[in-house]
Motif scaffolding. Sequence first.
Motif, PDB file in Angstrom:
ATOM      1  N   LEU A  17       0.820  -1.247   0.028  1.00 36.76           N
ATOM      2  CA  LEU A  17      -0.022  -0.069  -0.075  1.00 36.76           C
ATOM      3  C   LEU A  17       0.832   1.286  -0.039  1.00 36.76           C
ATOM      4  N   THR A  18       2.023   1.139   0.657  1.00 40.60           N
ATOM      5  CA  THR A  18       2.858   2.314   0.798  1.00 40.60           C
ATOM      6  C   THR A  18       3.393   2.620  -0.628  1.00 40.60           C
ATOM      7  N   VAL A  19       3.983   1.851  -1.281  1.00 40.94           N
ATOM      8  CA  VAL A  19       4.359   1.471  -2.495  1.00 40.94           C
ATOM      9  C   VAL A  19       3.403   2.462  -3.534  1.00 40.94           C
ATOM     10  N   GLN A  20       2.033   1.839  -3.440  1.00 41.65           N
ATOM     11  CA  GLN A  20       0.996   2.237  -4.237  1.00 41.65           C
ATOM     12  C   GLN A  20       0.838   3.860  -4.165  1.00 41.65           C
ATOM     13  N   ALA A  21       0.908   4.222  -2.750  1.00 40.73           N
ATOM     14  CA  ALA A  21       0.827   5.579  -2.444  1.00 40.73           C
ATOM     15  C   ALA A  21       1.533   6.601  -3.275  1.00 40.73           C
ATOM     16  N   TYR A  22       2.849   6.230  -3.100  1.00 43.93           N
ATOM     17  CA  TYR A  22       3.878   6.777  -3.608  1.00 43.93           C
ATOM     18  C   TYR A  22       3.745   7.099  -5.062  1.00 43.93           C
ATOM     19  N   GLN A  23       3.484   5.703  -5.632  1.00 43.78           N
ATOM     20  CA  GLN A  23       3.262   5.932  -7.077  1.00 43.78           C
ATOM     21  C   GLN A  23       2.044   6.841  -7.620  1.00 43.78           C
ATOM     22  N   ASP A  24       1.032   6.618  -6.829  1.00 40.68           N
ATOM     23  CA  ASP A  24      -0.133   7.661  -7.058  1.00 40.68           C
ATOM     24  C   ASP A  24       0.035   9.002  -6.861  1.00 40.68           C
ATOM     25  N   ASP A  25       0.916   9.179  -5.770  1.00 40.98           N
ATOM     26  CA  ASP A  25       1.386  10.594  -5.507  1.00 40.98           C
ATOM     27  C   ASP A  25       2.080  11.199  -6.599  1.00 40.98           C
TER      28      ASP A  25
END
Length: 101
Positions: free
Chosen positions: A73-81
Motif C-alpha cells: 500500500l505504501t508503494v502504491q501511495a507513492y506511485q499515485d502521488d
Amino acid sequence: MVAKTTIMWKSEIFAVLESKAIEFQLMGYAGSTPENIWKCMTDKVWKGNPEKRLYEVVQDIFHLNTALYISYLTVQAYQDDDLDMSISALVKHEKTSTVHE
C-alpha cells in the motif's frame, strides 16, 4: 482438483478476500478492502496470473501478513502521488503556455 489461473478463482474466493480485509481492519488497518488484498496478492505474492489450485489460492491469502500488505500500500501511495504530481505539473505547464501565447 484442477488448477486454474489465479484470476479465474477471484469470484469463487471473494469471501476469503473479505475475511482477510476484515482481519486487517480489526488490526487497525481501516482502509483494507477485498480489492486491495486482491491487488496485493496479484502484484506481490503471485506476481501475475499463475496457475494454482483453489486450496493454494486460499492458503496464500490467509498467509498474507500485514508487513507485506502495508509495504504494498505504501508503494502504491507513492506511485499515485507521483502520478498526481506529474499530472498537476503538466496541467500547470499547459495553463502557463496558453497564457503566454
